[in-house]
Design a protein around this motif. Structure first.
Motif, PDB file in Angstrom:
ATOM      1  N   GLN A   1       0.832  -1.193   0.000  1.00 13.73           N
ATOM      2  CA  GLN A   1       0.000   0.000   0.000  1.00 13.73           C
ATOM      3  C   GLN A   1       0.868   1.245   0.000  1.00 13.73           C
ATOM      4  O   GLN A   1       2.026   1.221   0.429  1.00 13.73           O
ATOM      5  N   GLY A   2       0.280   2.335  -0.461  1.00 11.41           N
ATOM      6  CA  GLY A   2       0.997   3.600  -0.507  1.00 11.41           C
ATOM      7  C   GLY A   2       0.316   4.524  -1.482  1.00 11.41           C
ATOM      8  O   GLY A   2      -0.604   4.121  -2.204  1.00 11.41           O
ATOM      9  N   HIS A   3       0.772   5.755  -1.514  1.00  8.89           N
ATOM     10  CA  HIS A   3       0.163   6.727  -2.409  1.00  8.89           C
ATOM     11  C   HIS A   3       1.106   7.049  -3.562  1.00  8.89           C
ATOM     12  O   HIS A   3       2.333   6.914  -3.451  1.00  8.89           O
ATOM     13  N   GLU A   4       0.532   7.455  -4.651  1.00  7.32           N
ATOM     14  CA  GLU A   4       1.313   7.804  -5.825  1.00  7.32           C
ATOM     15  C   GLU A   4       2.275   8.932  -5.498  1.00  7.32           C
ATOM     16  O   GLU A   4       1.923   9.904  -4.832  1.00  7.32           O
ATOM     17  N   GLY A   5       3.524   8.795  -5.912  1.00  3.24           N
ATOM     18  CA  GLY A   5       4.536   9.810  -5.648  1.00  3.24           C
ATOM     19  C   GLY A   5       5.334   9.567  -4.383  1.00  3.24           C
ATOM     20  O   GLY A   5       6.267  10.315  -4.088  1.00  3.24           O
ATOM     21  N   LYS A   6       5.017   8.516  -3.634  1.00  8.60           N
ATOM     22  CA  LYS A   6       5.743   8.214  -2.405  1.00  8.60           C
ATOM     23  C   LYS A   6       7.100   7.607  -2.728  1.00  8.60           C
ATOM     24  O   LYS A   6       7.214   6.680  -3.524  1.00  8.60           O
ATOM     25  N   LYS A   7       8.130   8.120  -2.095  1.00  7.14           N
ATOM     26  CA  LYS A   7       9.465   7.543  -2.230  1.00  7.14           C
ATOM     27  C   LYS A   7       9.552   6.338  -1.310  1.00  7.14           C
ATOM     28  O   LYS A   7       9.175   6.403  -0.136  1.00  7.14           O
ATOM     29  N   VAL A   8      10.049   5.217  -1.829  1.00 12.47           N
ATOM     30  CA  VAL A   8      10.023   3.983  -1.057  1.00 12.47           C
ATOM     31  C   VAL A   8      11.204   3.095  -1.447  1.00 12.47           C
ATOM     32  O   VAL A   8      11.629   3.074  -2.603  1.00 12.47           O
ATOM     33  N   ASN A   9      11.755   2.394  -0.456  1.00 11.53           N
ATOM     34  CA  ASN A   9      12.765   1.380  -0.741  1.00 11.53           C
ATOM     35  C   ASN A   9      12.053   0.063  -1.010  1.00 11.53           C
ATOM     36  O   ASN A   9      11.168  -0.341  -0.249  1.00 11.53           O
ATOM     37  N   VAL A  10      12.409  -0.592  -2.099  1.00  9.05           N
ATOM     38  CA  VAL A  10      11.713  -1.815  -2.475  1.00  9.05           C
ATOM     39  C   VAL A  10      12.681  -2.989  -2.602  1.00  9.05           C
ATOM     40  O   VAL A  10      13.846  -2.818  -2.958  1.00  9.05           O
ATOM     41  N   LYS A  11      12.157  -4.157  -2.293  1.00  6.26           N
ATOM     42  CA  LYS A  11      12.869  -5.415  -2.513  1.00  6.26           C
ATOM     43  C   LYS A  11      12.123  -6.188  -3.588  1.00  6.26           C
ATOM     44  O   LYS A  11      10.900  -6.311  -3.534  1.00  6.26           O
ATOM     45  N   PHE A  12      12.856  -6.691  -4.563  1.00  5.30           N
ATOM     46  CA  PHE A  12      12.236  -7.456  -5.638  1.00  5.30           C
ATOM     47  C   PHE A  12      12.053  -8.902  -5.177  1.00  5.30           C
ATOM     48  O   PHE A  12      12.992  -9.525  -4.673  1.00  5.30           O
ATOM     49  N   THR A  13      10.844  -9.393  -5.333  1.00  2.00           N
ATOM     50  CA  THR A  13      10.504 -10.723  -4.821  1.00  2.00           C
ATOM     51  C   THR A  13      10.569 -11.808  -5.879  1.00  2.00           C
ATOM     52  O   THR A  13      10.630 -12.990  -5.545  1.00  2.00           O
ATOM     53  N   GLN A  14      10.524 -11.411  -7.141  1.00  2.00           N
ATOM     54  CA  GLN A  14      10.638 -12.366  -8.245  1.00  2.00           C
ATOM     55  C   GLN A  14      11.507 -11.749  -9.334  1.00  2.00           C
ATOM     56  O   GLN A  14      11.502 -10.529  -9.517  1.00  2.00           O
ATOM     57  N   PRO A  15      12.250 -12.551 -10.059  1.00  2.00           N
ATOM     58  CA  PRO A  15      13.077 -12.022 -11.150  1.00  2.00           C
ATOM     59  C   PRO A  15      12.255 -11.812 -12.418  1.00  2.00           C
ATOM     60  O   PRO A  15      11.114 -12.240 -12.515  1.00  2.00           O
ATOM     61  N   TRP A  16      12.862 -11.135 -13.385  1.00  2.00           N
ATOM     62  CA  TRP A  16      12.250 -10.960 -14.700  1.00  2.00           C
ATOM     63  C   TRP A  16      12.061 -12.343 -15.340  1.00  2.00           C
ATOM     64  O   TRP A  16      12.898 -13.227 -15.148  1.00  2.00           O
ATOM     65  N   PRO A  17      10.975 -12.635 -16.052  1.00  2.00           N
ATOM     66  CA  PRO A  17       9.972 -11.683 -16.563  1.00  2.00           C
ATOM     67  C   PRO A  17       8.746 -11.511 -15.661  1.00  2.00           C
ATOM     68  O   PRO A  17       7.805 -10.847 -16.056  1.00  2.00           O
ATOM     69  N   LYS A  18       8.766 -12.095 -14.473  1.00  2.00           N
ATOM     70  CA  LYS A  18       7.638 -11.961 -13.542  1.00  2.00           C
ATOM     71  C   LYS A  18       8.015 -11.034 -12.383  1.00  2.00           C
ATOM     72  O   LYS A  18       7.584 -11.224 -11.249  1.00  2.00           O
ATOM     73  N   LEU A  19       8.796 -10.046 -12.694  1.00  2.00           N
ATOM     74  CA  LEU A  19       9.343  -9.154 -11.669  1.00  2.00           C
ATOM     75  C   LEU A  19       8.237  -8.465 -10.870  1.00  2.00           C
ATOM     76  O   LEU A  19       7.300  -7.903 -11.432  1.00  2.00           O
ATOM     77  N   ARG A  20       8.367  -8.542  -9.547  1.00  2.00           N
ATOM     78  CA  ARG A  20       7.455  -7.854  -8.645  1.00  2.00           C
ATOM     79  C   ARG A  20       8.274  -7.288  -7.499  1.00  2.00           C
ATOM     80  O   ARG A  20       9.394  -7.739  -7.227  1.00  2.00           O
ATOM     81  N   ALA A  21       7.683  -6.295  -6.804  1.00  2.47           N
ATOM     82  CA  ALA A  21       8.410  -5.646  -5.717  1.00  2.47           C
ATOM     83  C   ALA A  21       7.495  -5.439  -4.526  1.00  2.47           C
ATOM     84  O   ALA A  21       6.277  -5.332  -4.655  1.00  2.47           O
ATOM     85  N   MET A  22       8.105  -5.349  -3.351  1.00  5.76           N
ATOM     86  CA  MET A  22       7.400  -5.006  -2.127  1.00  5.76           C
ATOM     87  C   MET A  22       8.284  -4.057  -1.333  1.00  5.76           C
ATOM     88  O   MET A  22       9.477  -3.913  -1.621  1.00  5.76           O
ATOM     89  N   GLU A  23       7.708  -3.400  -0.336  1.00  4.84           N
ATOM     90  CA  GLU A  23       8.499  -2.456   0.444  1.00  4.84           C
ATOM     91  C   GLU A  23       9.568  -3.191   1.241  1.00  4.84           C
ATOM     92  O   GLU A  23       9.292  -4.211   1.889  1.00  4.84           O
ATOM     93  N   ALA A  24      10.780  -2.700   1.187  1.00  8.54           N
ATOM     94  CA  ALA A  24      11.899  -3.314   1.899  1.00  8.54           C
ATOM     95  C   ALA A  24      11.894  -2.885   3.361  1.00  8.54           C
ATOM     96  O   ALA A  24      11.462  -1.779   3.704  1.00  8.54           O
ATOM     97  N   THR A  25      12.369  -3.747   4.228  1.00 12.84           N
ATOM     98  CA  THR A  25      12.544  -3.423   5.638  1.00 12.84           C
ATOM     99  C   THR A  25      14.030  -3.185   5.905  1.00 12.84           C
ATOM    100  O   THR A  25      14.886  -3.437   5.046  1.00 12.84           O
ATOM    101  N   ASP A  26      14.345  -2.728   7.108  1.00 10.61           N
ATOM    102  CA  ASP A  26      15.748  -2.516   7.471  1.00 10.61           C
ATOM    103  C   ASP A  26      16.553  -3.811   7.384  1.00 10.61           C
ATOM    104  O   ASP A  26      17.762  -3.783   7.115  1.00 10.61           O
ATOM    105  N   LEU A  27      15.891  -4.936   7.608  1.00 11.52           N
ATOM    106  CA  LEU A  27      16.577  -6.227   7.556  1.00 11.52           C
ATOM    107  C   LEU A  27      16.963  -6.617   6.136  1.00 11.52           C
ATOM    108  O   LEU A  27      17.819  -7.488   5.936  1.00 11.52           O
TER     109      LEU A  27
END
Length: 279
Positions: free
Chosen positions: A138-164
């Protein structure tokens, strides 16, 4: 290693005459903070100094701009007066300032900084890969966020990264506080070091400070204004709180004053060598 934070006054630019010189000074702050892994920059109000009303906004905006990866700057910073001289400022080149990357080379677990975008009601992230990546969260358009990619290309997806998920230095955040007293009185599990020419020589307090640093989560270093020290600012605010350590980092200085940008760089270098590299 504890988190390293610094605090500078909103009057930090009061000894510079032009926007160009002010912008260069801010870049020097940003470079010093990034070199020594500062994670948070507090900007507190100085009630004693006279300065142009635009200075605090210029200070915050340029600091945040320089910490932003180049591939996100157009998305997050439209043309604005505060960034008139951004083109002449030295880049930070911290680990989170990654180069543009071929989307096909991204691996699961990689982390990048991005900005959220919304397309037909769905969230995506722009992360300098040439195309948007579906974002799970979740989040709003224009929000700066650190992301971790959960799947590689061609099914690339991302979620918000944590400090860990982040193992490198990942830049600083900029926070505004209304006064030095509110800043100092609100610290928990934090070693507070106020720099002052009237303080104890650092060498005489080094062992005690080192012991406290090793047992704390954070280290906050507070710098005074170009024309007023932290003790004067606290006195003006009627402060009863006394900082844990008041330290002179430049004993036997030959110049009449140590400029703020010099104090920041020199102090962080000394602390890094003496204290922080032990942890």
């Amino acid at each position: 290693m504890p988190n390293l934070w610094v605090a500078i006054p909103d009057s930090s630019l009061s000894d510079e005459q032009t926007k160009r010189d002010k912008s260069v000074k801010i870049a020097q702050f940003a470079r010093a903070c990034s070199i020594f892994r500062v994670k948070r920059v507090y900007v507190y109000h100085d009630p004693l100094s006279q300065f142009e009303k635009e200075d605090p906004d210029l200070l915050r905006t340029v600091l945040r701009y320089l910490d932003t990866p180049q591939y996100l700057r157009k998305a997050l910073y439209p043309r604005m007066a505060q960034l008139e001289f951004a083109g002449i400022l030295h880049p930070i080149k911290a680990p989170h300032h990654k180069a543009a990357q071929d989307i096909k080379t991204v691996r699961a677990g990689d982390v990048r900084t991005g900005v959220l975008a919304k397309v037909k009601g769905a969230l995506y992230v722009e992360a300098g890969l040439g195309s948007l990546v579906p974002f799970d969260g979740q989040g709003h358009e224009g929000k700066k966020v650190n992301v971790k990619f959960t799947q590689p290309w061609p099914k690339l997806r991302a979620m918000e990264a944590t400090d860990l998920d982040i193992f490198e230095y990942w830049g600083y955040e900029v926070k505004e506080v209304p006064s030095a007293i509110k800043l100092l009185s609100g610290m928990e599990n934090t070693v507070t070091i106020v720099t002052s020419r009237k303080g104890t020589f650092f060498k005489n307090a080094e062992v005690k400070i080192a012991e406290r640093v090793q047992a704390s989560e954070n280290v906050l270093v507070v710098f005074g204004a170009p024309k007023h020290g932290v003790h004067e600012i606290l006195a003006k605010e009627g402060a009863s709180v006394r900082p844990e350590f008041i330290v002179n980092m430049f004993p036997n200085q030959a110049t009449e004053t140590v400029r703020l940008e010099e104090a920041v760089l020199g102090t962080l270098a000394i602390l890094n060598s003496s204290l922080l590299s032990r942890n």
